[in-house]
Design a protein around this motif. Structure first.
Motif, PDB file in Angstrom:
ATOM      1  N   TYR A  65      -0.629  -3.494  12.269  1.00  0.00           N
ATOM      2  CA  TYR A  65      -1.368  -4.021  11.113  1.00  0.00           C
ATOM      3  C   TYR A  65      -2.417  -5.041  11.525  1.00  0.00           C
ATOM      4  O   TYR A  65      -3.481  -5.141  10.924  1.00  0.00           O
ATOM      5  CB  TYR A  65      -0.418  -4.740  10.143  1.00  0.00           C
ATOM      6  CG  TYR A  65       0.641  -3.899   9.509  1.00  0.00           C
ATOM      7  CD1 TYR A  65       0.419  -2.567   9.193  1.00  0.00           C
ATOM      8  CD2 TYR A  65       1.883  -4.451   9.197  1.00  0.00           C
ATOM      9  CE1 TYR A  65       1.408  -1.812   8.605  1.00  0.00           C
ATOM     10  CE2 TYR A  65       2.872  -3.697   8.604  1.00  0.00           C
ATOM     11  CZ  TYR A  65       2.634  -2.376   8.304  1.00  0.00           C
ATOM     12  OH  TYR A  65       3.611  -1.639   7.726  1.00  0.00           O
ATOM     13  N   GLY A  66      -2.099  -5.841  12.549  1.00  0.00           N
ATOM     14  CA  GLY A  66      -2.975  -6.947  12.906  1.00  0.00           C
ATOM     15  C   GLY A  66      -3.958  -6.649  14.018  1.00  0.00           C
ATOM     16  O   GLY A  66      -4.657  -7.558  14.475  1.00  0.00           O
ATOM     17  N   LEU A  67      -4.013  -5.400  14.471  1.00  0.00           N
ATOM     18  CA  LEU A  67      -4.938  -5.071  15.563  1.00  0.00           C
ATOM     19  C   LEU A  67      -6.391  -5.188  15.119  1.00  0.00           C
ATOM     20  O   LEU A  67      -6.734  -4.870  13.982  1.00  0.00           O
ATOM     21  CB  LEU A  67      -4.689  -3.639  16.050  1.00  0.00           C
ATOM     22  CG  LEU A  67      -3.397  -3.397  16.834  1.00  0.00           C
ATOM     23  CD1 LEU A  67      -3.212  -1.906  17.068  1.00  0.00           C
ATOM     24  CD2 LEU A  67      -3.409  -4.139  18.162  1.00  0.00           C
ATOM     25  N   ALA A  94       6.045  11.181   3.087  1.00  0.00           N
ATOM     26  CA  ALA A  94       4.812  10.494   3.462  1.00  0.00           C
ATOM     27  C   ALA A  94       3.717  10.711   2.423  1.00  0.00           C
ATOM     28  O   ALA A  94       3.054   9.760   1.991  1.00  0.00           O
ATOM     29  CB  ALA A  94       4.352  10.964   4.835  1.00  0.00           C
ATOM     30  N   LEU A  95       3.530  11.966   2.013  1.00  0.00           N
ATOM     31  CA  LEU A  95       2.489  12.267   1.027  1.00  0.00           C
ATOM     32  C   LEU A  95       2.793  11.620  -0.315  1.00  0.00           C
ATOM     33  O   LEU A  95       1.893  11.151  -1.012  1.00  0.00           O
ATOM     34  CB  LEU A  95       2.334  13.782   0.874  1.00  0.00           C
ATOM     35  CG  LEU A  95       1.721  14.507   2.084  1.00  0.00           C
ATOM     36  CD1 LEU A  95       1.790  16.015   1.904  1.00  0.00           C
ATOM     37  CD2 LEU A  95       0.277  14.065   2.311  1.00  0.00           C
ATOM     38  N   GLY A  96       4.075  11.575  -0.669  1.00  0.00           N
ATOM     39  CA  GLY A  96       4.476  10.930  -1.922  1.00  0.00           C
ATOM     40  C   GLY A  96       4.143   9.446  -1.913  1.00  0.00           C
ATOM     41  O   GLY A  96       3.680   8.888  -2.920  1.00  0.00           O
ATOM     42  N   LYS A 148       0.324   8.727  -2.494  1.00  0.00           N
ATOM     43  CA  LYS A 148      -0.330   9.150  -3.733  1.00  0.00           C
ATOM     44  C   LYS A 148      -1.122   8.041  -4.418  1.00  0.00           C
ATOM     45  O   LYS A 148      -2.217   8.245  -4.898  1.00  0.00           O
ATOM     46  CB  LYS A 148       0.719   9.704  -4.715  1.00  0.00           C
ATOM     47  CG  LYS A 148       0.995  11.173  -4.521  1.00  0.00           C
ATOM     48  CD  LYS A 148       1.971  11.678  -5.559  1.00  0.00           C
ATOM     49  CE  LYS A 148       2.332  13.142  -5.300  1.00  0.00           C
ATOM     50  NZ  LYS A 148       3.389  13.602  -6.228  1.00  0.00           N
ATOM     51  N   GLY A 149      -0.548   6.850  -4.465  1.00  0.00           N
ATOM     52  CA  GLY A 149      -1.200   5.768  -5.211  1.00  0.00           C
ATOM     53  C   GLY A 149      -2.216   4.960  -4.419  1.00  0.00           C
ATOM     54  O   GLY A 149      -2.765   3.982  -4.935  1.00  0.00           O
ATOM     55  N   LEU A 150      -2.472   5.354  -3.169  1.00  0.00           N
ATOM     56  CA  LEU A 150      -3.391   4.567  -2.346  1.00  0.00           C
ATOM     57  C   LEU A 150      -4.841   4.740  -2.798  1.00  0.00           C
ATOM     58  O   LEU A 150      -5.281   5.844  -3.077  1.00  0.00           O
ATOM     59  CB  LEU A 150      -3.258   4.971  -0.868  1.00  0.00           C
ATOM     60  CG  LEU A 150      -1.893   4.758  -0.210  1.00  0.00           C
ATOM     61  CD1 LEU A 150      -1.941   5.171   1.249  1.00  0.00           C
ATOM     62  CD2 LEU A 150      -1.450   3.301  -0.334  1.00  0.00           C
ATOM     63  N   ALA A 151      -5.555   3.648  -2.830  1.00  0.00           N
ATOM     64  CA  ALA A 151      -6.943   3.677  -3.281  1.00  0.00           C
ATOM     65  C   ALA A 151      -7.840   4.359  -2.244  1.00  0.00           C
ATOM     66  O   ALA A 151      -7.542   4.346  -1.053  1.00  0.00           O
ATOM     67  CB  ALA A 151      -7.436   2.250  -3.522  1.00  0.00           C
ATOM     68  N   ILE A 194      -0.846   1.893   5.496  1.00  0.00           N
ATOM     69  CA  ILE A 194       0.496   2.030   6.078  1.00  0.00           C
ATOM     70  C   ILE A 194       1.430   0.996   5.462  1.00  0.00           C
ATOM     71  O   ILE A 194       2.577   1.296   5.115  1.00  0.00           O
ATOM     72  CB  ILE A 194       0.437   1.857   7.612  1.00  0.00           C
ATOM     73  CG1 ILE A 194      -0.363   3.004   8.254  1.00  0.00           C
ATOM     74  CG2 ILE A 194       1.846   1.825   8.212  1.00  0.00           C
ATOM     75  CD1 ILE A 194      -0.691   2.776   9.719  1.00  0.00           C
ATOM     76  N   ARG A 195       0.930  -0.238   5.327  1.00  0.00           N
ATOM     77  CA  ARG A 195       1.764  -1.305   4.772  1.00  0.00           C
ATOM     78  C   ARG A 195       2.227  -0.977   3.356  1.00  0.00           C
ATOM     79  O   ARG A 195       3.416  -1.095   3.025  1.00  0.00           O
ATOM     80  CB  ARG A 195       0.978  -2.618   4.779  1.00  0.00           C
ATOM     81  CG  ARG A 195       1.818  -3.837   4.392  1.00  0.00           C
ATOM     82  CD  ARG A 195       0.980  -5.111   4.440  1.00  0.00           C
ATOM     83  NE  ARG A 195      -0.069  -5.112   3.412  1.00  0.00           N
ATOM     84  CZ  ARG A 195       0.177  -5.419   2.132  1.00  0.00           C
ATOM     85  NH1 ARG A 195       1.391  -5.716   1.731  1.00  0.00           N
ATOM     86  NH2 ARG A 195      -0.816  -5.409   1.273  1.00  0.00           N
ATOM     87  N   LEU A 196       1.297  -0.510   2.511  1.00  0.00           N
ATOM     88  CA  LEU A 196       1.631  -0.193   1.133  1.00  0.00           C
ATOM     89  C   LEU A 196       2.542   1.033   1.039  1.00  0.00           C
ATOM     90  O   LEU A 196       3.474   1.071   0.228  1.00  0.00           O
ATOM     91  CB  LEU A 196       0.354   0.046   0.313  1.00  0.00           C
ATOM     92  CG  LEU A 196      -0.520  -1.192   0.093  1.00  0.00           C
ATOM     93  CD1 LEU A 196      -1.811  -0.812  -0.627  1.00  0.00           C
ATOM     94  CD2 LEU A 196       0.227  -2.254  -0.703  1.00  0.00           C
ATOM     95  N   ALA A 197       2.290   2.025   1.904  1.00  0.00           N
ATOM     96  CA  ALA A 197       3.127   3.221   1.895  1.00  0.00           C
ATOM     97  C   ALA A 197       4.556   2.886   2.316  1.00  0.00           C
ATOM     98  O   ALA A 197       5.527   3.373   1.726  1.00  0.00           O
ATOM     99  CB  ALA A 197       2.535   4.285   2.839  1.00  0.00           C
ATOM    100  N   LEU A 198       4.709   2.033   3.336  1.00  0.00           N
ATOM    101  CA  LEU A 198       6.050   1.636   3.792  1.00  0.00           C
ATOM    102  C   LEU A 198       6.762   0.830   2.711  1.00  0.00           C
ATOM    103  O   LEU A 198       7.974   0.961   2.532  1.00  0.00           O
ATOM    104  CB  LEU A 198       5.954   0.823   5.081  1.00  0.00           C
ATOM    105  CG  LEU A 198       5.648   1.626   6.352  1.00  0.00           C
ATOM    106  CD1 LEU A 198       5.418   0.683   7.532  1.00  0.00           C
ATOM    107  CD2 LEU A 198       6.767   2.604   6.668  1.00  0.00           C
ATOM    108  N   ARG A 199       5.999   0.017   1.994  1.00  0.00           N
ATOM    109  CA  ARG A 199       6.616  -0.756   0.905  1.00  0.00           C
ATOM    110  C   ARG A 199       7.143   0.194  -0.162  1.00  0.00           C
ATOM    111  O   ARG A 199       8.257   0.014  -0.679  1.00  0.00           O
ATOM    112  CB  ARG A 199       5.585  -1.712   0.306  1.00  0.00           C
ATOM    113  CG  ARG A 199       6.173  -2.588  -0.809  1.00  0.00           C
ATOM    114  CD  ARG A 199       5.094  -3.381  -1.518  1.00  0.00           C
ATOM    115  NE  ARG A 199       4.512  -4.409  -0.647  1.00  0.00           N
ATOM    116  CZ  ARG A 199       3.478  -5.146  -0.997  1.00  0.00           C
ATOM    117  NH1 ARG A 199       2.888  -4.943  -2.182  1.00  0.00           N
ATOM    118  NH2 ARG A 199       3.009  -6.062  -0.197  1.00  0.00           N
TER     119      ARG A 199
END
Length: 199
Positions: free
Chosen positions: A36-38, A172-174, A177-180, A189-194
């Motif tokens: 995330y921080g790279l 993963a695809l599920g 879905k809500g990503l902007a 990745i952060r939002l999907a993992l959450r």
């Protein structure tokens, strides 16, 4: 042993990155917490590393903070936990979250990580209970300076990262879905993992 790498970040293919150090390219596996921080590719990056030598090759694992590396090494000491599983734990939980889960003996937080069942989670919590607090007196780890890494194929990178972490394509695809539109890889990745941790 290779304890630290500083060089130019050439590629980011989560969970692996490629860092050029004076003309030598090092392939380094990193947890998502570090990913995330790279900074953006082409920028300088410095990582704490853990070098694993096995019969089938040499492997480098990189971490943004010394706390992450220390936790990774503590995880490797748990029976039945290899480097891949330790990386998955640090990708699913931050060092602070893991320490909290260990302190409260919360198996529920660990079983949400792909590849970790109830028995493994219980063993992790039991064996880390006395080790983690002593090994990590200071749990406030600073992140690497982050730069936005949005790209046209960000969604593809996000999907590949989730698959590499052990989630199947449907999960993963599920989660995506809500990503902007136009979201950066690290934020996606952060939002999907959450989302996956709540499901």
């Amino acid at each position: 042993m290779i304890g630290r790498i500083t060089g130019t970040l050439l590629e980011k293919n989560p969970p692996q990155i490629l860092v050029d150090v004076h003309g030598v390219g090092y392939e380094i596996d990193v947890p998502m917490s570090t990913f995330y921080g790279l900074p953006a590719t082409g920028a300088q990056v410095s990582l704490h590393t853990h070098h694993v030598v096995r019969e089938d090759g040499h492997f480098l694992f990189g971490f943004a903070t010394d706390e992450e590396r220390t936790t990774f090494r503590q995880l490797l000491k748990v029976s039945g936990v290899g480097a891949r599983m330790a990386l998955a734990v640090l990708s699913g939980l931050s060092v602070n979250d893991l320490a909290q889960a260990v302190a409260l003996q919360e198996t529920g937080r660990l079983v949400k990580i792909p590849g970790i069942g109830k028995k493994t989670a219980e063993r992790l919590l039991l064996e880390l209970r006395d080790k983690l607090g002593k090994a990590l007196p200071n749990l406030s780890g600073a992140r690497l300076a982050a730069a936005p890494d949005s790209a046209p194929d960000a969604r593809s990178d996000i999907l590949n990262a989730l698959l590499a972490l052990g989630y199947n394509e449907r999960e993963a695809l599920g989660a995506m879905k809500g990503l902007a539109e136009g979201i950066s890889v690290s934020e996606g990745i952060r939002l999907a993992l959450r989302h996956l941790s709540k499901s």
